[in-house]
Enzyme design. Structure first.
Site, short mmCIF file in Angstrom:
data_model
loop_
_atom_site.label_atom_id
_atom_site.label_comp_id
_atom_site.label_asym_id
_atom_site.label_seq_id
_atom_site.Cartn_x
_atom_site.Cartn_y
_atom_site.Cartn_z
CB THR A 12 -0.76 0.01 1.29
OG1 THR A 12 0.03 -0.17 2.41
CG2 THR A 12 -1.93 -1.08 1.21
CB THR A 127 17.75 3.32 2.96
OG1 THR A 127 17.89 4.76 3.24
CG2 THR A 127 18.11 2.80 4.46
CD GLU A 129 18.37 8.65 6.63
OE1 GLU A 129 18.65 8.68 7.55
OE2 GLU A 129 18.14 9.78 5.74
CE1 TYR A 151 13.22 3.55 6.83
CE2 TYR A 151 15.63 4.91 6.56
CZ TYR A 151 14.44 4.06 5.98
OH TYR A 151 14.22 3.65 4.64
CE LYS A 155 14.48 0.12 5.60
NZ LYS A 155 13.60 -0.58 4.75
P1 NAP Z 1 6.24 3.63 2.11
O1 NAP Z 1 5.44 4.31 1.13
O2 NAP Z 1 6.28 4.31 3.69
O3 NAP Z 1 5.57 2.16 2.31
C1 NAP Z 1 5.93 1.13 3.39
C2 NAP Z 1 4.93 0.14 3.27
O4 NAP Z 1 5.22 -0.93 4.41
C3 NAP Z 1 3.52 0.26 3.44
O5 NAP Z 1 2.66 -0.31 2.38
C4 NAP Z 1 3.20 -0.05 4.56
O6 NAP Z 1 1.80 -0.31 5.10
C5 NAP Z 1 4.02 -1.05 4.79
N1 NAP Z 1 4.22 -1.71 6.45
C6 NAP Z 1 4.55 -1.07 7.31
N2 NAP Z 1 4.27 -1.91 8.63
C7 NAP Z 1 4.29 -3.07 7.94
C8 NAP Z 1 3.96 -3.99 8.83
N3 NAP Z 1 4.23 -4.42 10.18
N4 NAP Z 1 3.62 -5.39 8.14
C9 NAP Z 1 3.47 -5.25 6.80
N5 NAP Z 1 3.45 -4.15 5.95
C10 NAP Z 1 3.89 -3.22 6.64
O7 NAP Z 1 7.60 3.18 1.51
P2 NAP Z 1 8.22 3.17 0.13
O8 NAP Z 1 8.72 4.91 -0.08
O9 NAP Z 1 7.34 2.51 -0.64
O10 NAP Z 1 9.73 2.54 0.47
C11 NAP Z 1 9.50 1.16 0.20
C12 NAP Z 1 10.61 0.53 1.01
O11 NAP Z 1 11.83 1.28 0.47
C13 NAP Z 1 10.70 0.66 2.50
O12 NAP Z 1 11.26 -0.32 3.32
C14 NAP Z 1 11.70 2.06 2.55
O13 NAP Z 1 12.23 2.09 3.93
C15 NAP Z 1 12.78 1.63 1.50
N6 NAP Z 1 13.34 2.79 0.93
C16 NAP Z 1 12.68 3.83 0.67
C17 NAP Z 1 13.30 4.89 -0.24
C18 NAP Z 1 12.42 6.14 -0.79
O14 NAP Z 1 13.12 7.00 -1.04
N7 NAP Z 1 11.37 5.81 -1.16
C19 NAP Z 1 14.68 4.81 -0.15
C20 NAP Z 1 15.42 4.03 0.11
C21 NAP Z 1 14.65 2.71 0.79
P3 NAP Z 1 0.94 0.78 5.73
O15 NAP Z 1 0.97 2.09 5.03
O16 NAP Z 1 -0.47 0.24 5.89
O17 NAP Z 1 1.35 1.01 7.13
O1 G4F Z 2 11.83 13.75 2.48
P1 G4F Z 2 12.49 13.29 3.73
O2 G4F Z 2 11.73 13.17 5.01
O3 G4F Z 2 13.54 11.83 3.28
P2 G4F Z 2 14.67 11.29 4.13
O4 G4F Z 2 14.79 11.60 5.42
O5 G4F Z 2 15.81 11.84 3.07
O6 G4F Z 2 14.21 9.60 4.02
C1 G4F Z 2 13.84 9.19 2.59
O7 G4F Z 2 14.85 8.71 1.85
C2 G4F Z 2 15.55 7.68 2.55
C3 G4F Z 2 16.53 7.38 1.30
O8 G4F Z 2 17.84 8.31 1.55
C4 G4F Z 2 14.64 6.58 2.80
F1 G4F Z 2 15.51 5.38 3.11
C5 G4F Z 2 13.43 6.82 3.52
O9 G4F Z 2 12.88 5.56 3.87
C6 G4F Z 2 12.60 8.12 3.01
O10 G4F Z 2 12.11 7.59 2.07
O11 G4F Z 2 13.52 14.47 4.25
C7 G4F Z 2 14.73 14.74 3.13
C8 G4F Z 2 15.36 15.91 3.68
C9 G4F Z 2 15.76 15.82 5.28
O12 G4F Z 2 17.11 16.26 5.30
C10 G4F Z 2 14.93 16.60 5.99
O13 G4F Z 2 15.52 17.12 7.15
O14 G4F Z 2 14.26 16.98 3.96
C11 G4F Z 2 14.60 17.78 5.15
N1 G4F Z 2 13.21 18.38 5.27
C12 G4F Z 2 13.29 19.87 5.55
N2 G4F Z 2 12.06 20.20 5.89
C13 G4F Z 2 12.27 17.97 5.63
C14 G4F Z 2 11.23 19.24 5.74
N3 G4F Z 2 11.54 16.60 5.57
C15 G4F Z 2 10.28 16.45 5.82
N4 G4F Z 2 9.90 15.16 5.69
N5 G4F Z 2 9.51 17.49 6.19
C16 G4F Z 2 9.61 18.62 6.02
O15 G4F Z 2 9.02 19.78 6.45
#
Ligand code: NAP
Ligand code: G4F
Length: 324
Positions: A12, A127, A129, A151, A155
């Protein structure tokens, strides 16, 4: 010929639907794990028009008996662990939940594969991160990890447990070390979507400001639709391995504001943006930029969407939503 079976966790969220769409186009049978809700939300699957094409199963990655049962019954060829508490900003207050889902959920997944279907290929959503505030200005697979949030620590455990199952039990398990990737179905708490949604609200007269945290942070942002292809490619390789997936291009939050307001034809964003301590983090990660050479050379993967195209796409979709 029998269809390949994929099991996608995190169905989702943002990446689950994009990955599932790709797998369906490749003629996979796709099962998705969805948590139990009193009010389920399948909007992201609906946005990509695949809600009727995937088989949704209620379950939870923190429940090992559930995963064991599903591994035995579905017998997936490929298992994509995208489930996470993925919002860095919430991970200080939710450090135990974050660890249970991200770290122990990964362990539950790997144990279930080892016990019930050891030929299942495993993708771990790693990630950038993990790098924290790295010493090098561009990060690759050999850059040391220095996690700076609960977080990232969770990871880190997941990353090394994935490597450990690969080395100890010959499981085909790969880590994708993905840099930030975004889309029109990105969660609204992440900074890209918070800004594009805010810009659309201002454009449509529904809000007059956006309140943010640190405007100086720099990230390497790509399009989620491009990045899920790299996940799939990792599981098609003869040997499992770990890969950085990124664009290699860095921008700041200020650059993001420039492009997003420009896309909506609104001048002088400074008049619409405020900052507040509530959106700053106890430990900030200032700068990330990934070297994707290994993914390019071995997987044959490369990003197709520029940062400007990505932000324009998100602003356009958000304006469409508020114009209805
Ligand atoms: P997201 O939009 O936050 O989606 C996370 C998903 O995990 C949601 O469907 C959530 O369901 C589900 N989930 C949470 N807790 C769970 C549980 N206990 N059991 C089963 N499902 C659960 O994240 P995303 O952006 O698609 O990212 C996908 C993955 O890549 C994540 O592991 C994230 O940490 C990693 N990642 C993302 C990025 C990025 O920039 N997007 C970068 C690096 C790594 P609900 O919404 O229903 O809670
Ligand atoms: O969009 P963010 O919350 O993403 P962040 O923290 O980089 O994490 C995302 O990317 C990671 C990969 O590097 C994933 F692993 C993780 O699951 C997630 O998808 O924040 C990006 C930057 C940060 O430095 C934050 O401090 O934006 C800065 N920021 C400034 N103002 C803000 C805001 N972030 C958020 N969320 N909200 C603000 O108002």
């Amino acid at each position: 010929m029998k269809k390949k079976v994929a099991f996608v966790l995190g169905m989702t969220g943002q990446d689950g639907p994009y990955l599932s769409k790709l797998l369906l186009e490749k003629d996979y049978k796709v099962y998705g794990l969805v948590k139990r809700y009193s009010n389920p939300n399948l909007d992201n699957l609906k946005y990509l028009d695949i809600d009727d094409s995937v088989d949704l199963i209620t379950g939870d990655i923190t429940d090992d008996s559930c995963l064991n049962h599903l591994l035995k019954s579905i017998k997936p060829d490929e298992y994509y662990n995208l489930a996470a508490q993925s919002f860095v900003g919430a991970s200080w207050d939710l450090n135990k939940t974050t660890s249970e889902v991200n770290a122990f959920g990964t362990l539950n997944s790997l144990n279930a594969i080892k016990l019930h279907n050891p030929n299942t290929r495993y993708y771990q959503a790693g990630t950038s991160e993990l790098y924290g505030n790295a010493d090098s200005s561009i990060q690759d697979e050999s850059t040391p990890f220095k996690p700076r949030s609960p977080y990232a620590v969770s990871k880190l455990y997941a990353h090394w447990m994935t490597v450990n199952f690969r080395e100890s039990f010959s499981i085909h398990a790969s880590n994708g070390i993905l840099f930030n990737h975004e889309s029109p179905i990105r969660g609204k708490e992440f900074v890209t979507r918070k800004i594009t949604d805010g810009v659309a609200q201002i454009k449509c007269g529904k809000a007059d400001k956006i309140i943010l945290g640190n405007l100086d942070a720099k990230r390497d942002w790509g399009f989620a639709g491009d990045y899920v292809e790299a996940m799939w490619l990792m599981l098609q390789q003869d040997d499992p391995d770990d890969y950085v997936v990124s664009t290699g291009v860095q921008n700041s939050i200020r650059d993001l504001l420039d492009i997003a307001f420009d896309a909506a034809e609104i001048k002088d964003w400074a008049g619409y943006v405020e900052t507040a301590p509530a959106f700053k983090r106890p430990a900030e990660l200032h700068s990330l930029c990934g070297n994707n050479s290994k993914a390019k050379n071995i997987l044959g993967w490369q990003p197709k969407t520029s940062f400007k195209e990505l932000v324009h796409m998100m602003v356009k979709e958000d304006i469409k939503r508020y114009s209805k």
